[in-house]
Design a protein around this motif. Structure first.
Motif, mmCIF file in Angstrom:
data_model
loop_
_atom_site.group_PDB
_atom_site.id
_atom_site.type_symbol
_atom_site.label_atom_id
_atom_site.label_comp_id
_atom_site.label_asym_id
_atom_site.label_seq_id
_atom_site.Cartn_x
_atom_site.Cartn_y
_atom_site.Cartn_z
ATOM 1 N N PRO A 39 0.831 -1.207 0.000
ATOM 2 C CA PRO A 39 0.000 0.000 0.000
ATOM 3 C C PRO A 39 0.862 1.253 0.000
ATOM 4 N N GLN A 40 0.428 2.232 -0.752
ATOM 5 C CA GLN A 40 1.207 3.449 -0.919
ATOM 6 C C GLN A 40 0.597 4.682 -0.254
ATOM 7 N N TYR A 41 -0.457 4.479 0.537
ATOM 8 C CA TYR A 41 -1.146 5.611 1.152
ATOM 9 C C TYR A 41 -1.381 5.355 2.632
ATOM 10 N N LEU A 42 -1.486 6.448 3.379
ATOM 11 C CA LEU A 42 -1.826 6.391 4.793
ATOM 12 C C LEU A 42 -3.163 7.097 4.971
ATOM 13 N N CYS A 43 -4.155 6.364 5.482
ATOM 14 C CA CYS A 43 -5.445 6.966 5.817
ATOM 15 C C CYS A 43 -5.285 7.536 7.221
ATOM 16 N N THR A 48 -4.161 3.804 9.057
ATOM 17 C CA THR A 48 -4.007 2.541 8.344
ATOM 18 C C THR A 48 -3.353 2.775 6.990
ATOM 19 N N PHE A 49 -2.664 1.748 6.525
ATOM 20 C CA PHE A 49 -1.999 1.792 5.234
ATOM 21 C C PHE A 49 -2.912 1.143 4.204
ATOM 22 N N VAL A 50 -3.185 1.877 3.118
ATOM 23 C CA VAL A 50 -4.138 1.420 2.110
ATOM 24 C C VAL A 50 -3.573 1.587 0.700
ATOM 25 N N CYS A 51 -4.168 0.844 -0.238
ATOM 26 C CA CYS A 51 -3.738 0.890 -1.644
ATOM 27 C C CYS A 51 -4.363 2.102 -2.349
ATOM 28 N N THR A 52 -3.988 2.293 -3.587
ATOM 29 C CA THR A 52 -4.482 3.414 -4.380
ATOM 30 C C THR A 52 -6.001 3.381 -4.520
ATOM 31 N N ASN A 53 -6.562 2.203 -4.834
ATOM 32 C CA ASN A 53 -8.008 2.101 -5.033
ATOM 33 C C ASN A 53 -8.776 2.388 -3.746
ATOM 34 N N CYS A 54 -8.340 1.803 -2.647
ATOM 35 C CA CYS A 54 -9.023 2.038 -1.370
ATOM 36 C C CYS A 54 -8.822 3.479 -0.899
ATOM 37 N N ALA A 55 -7.678 4.070 -1.189
ATOM 38 C CA ALA A 55 -7.438 5.474 -0.845
ATOM 39 C C ALA A 55 -8.470 6.359 -1.539
ATOM 40 N N GLY A 56 -8.784 6.037 -2.788
ATOM 41 C CA GLY A 56 -9.795 6.792 -3.526
ATOM 42 C C GLY A 56 -11.170 6.709 -2.876
ATOM 43 N N VAL A 57 -11.526 5.525 -2.387
ATOM 44 C CA VAL A 57 -12.815 5.355 -1.707
ATOM 45 C C VAL A 57 -12.828 6.169 -0.412
ATOM 46 N N HIS A 58 -11.752 6.098 0.361
ATOM 47 C CA HIS A 58 -11.680 6.867 1.602
ATOM 48 C C HIS A 58 -11.787 8.367 1.314
ATOM 49 N N ARG A 59 -11.123 8.835 0.274
ATOM 50 C CA ARG A 59 -11.234 10.257 -0.094
ATOM 51 C C ARG A 59 -12.674 10.611 -0.430
ATOM 52 N N GLY A 60 -13.368 9.678 -1.106
ATOM 53 C CA GLY A 60 -14.772 9.896 -1.447
ATOM 54 C C GLY A 60 -15.653 10.083 -0.225
#
Length: 162
Positions: A39-43, A48-60
């Protein structure tokens, strides 16, 4: 520096470097939400450490997510990552998850959004940190002005007060 350094040793490093050290921990090597590798993102809301796709959902959902490699981090954000991470979050956000049950396939955006909604918005598998037996993640009083329990602090509220 060894990935198992204690918090004090990491505390003197650049915050972005500290985040990268925390990301190397075994539980943080996969996305907390879909189990994708690296995973390349931190929520920031859940540390938590999340991938690009899940990071997009969290941003949403309006959550603050930052790229581990492309962003700079504050000491406060590094403290949150050091006190949190996927292993701690699993004990709380997936506390009611049946042992041995495999996570659902999150190959498409709709199933990913549905799973993240169930996990965080509806708290389907959530149990309190106390119930999970998770000791409070203490964050340095020197940096925040007070000692906080990571899972009981709303990051967005505290951001303005920091």
């Amino acid at each position: 520096r060894d990935e198992h350094d204690h918090l004090g040793a990491m505390g003197s490093d650049d915050p972005s470097a500290r985040i990268r050290v925390v990301r190397k921990r075994k539980a943080n090597r996969r996305c907390f939400d879909c189990r994708a590798r690296a995973p390349q993102y931190l929520c920031l809301e859940y540390a938590t450490f999340v991938c690009t796709n899940c990071a997009g959902v969290h941003r949403g959902f309006g959550r603050r997510v930052k790229s581990i490699t492309m962003s700079s981090f504050s000491d406060r954000e590094a403290d949150l990552a050091e006190g949190g991470g996927n292993a701690r979050a699993k004990m709380v956000w997936l506390g009611k998850w049946k042992k041995g049950k495999t996570p659902p396939s999150l190959g498409d955006d709709e199933s990913r959004r549905s799973h993240i909604t169930l996990k965080y918005e509806e708290k389907k598998w959530y149990i309190s940190p106390e119930e999970a037996g998770v000791p409070p993640a203490k964050i340095s009083a020197g940096r925040l002005g007070s000692v906080q329990n990571l899972f009981q602090v709303d990051y967005m509220e505290k951001e303005g007060a920091a």
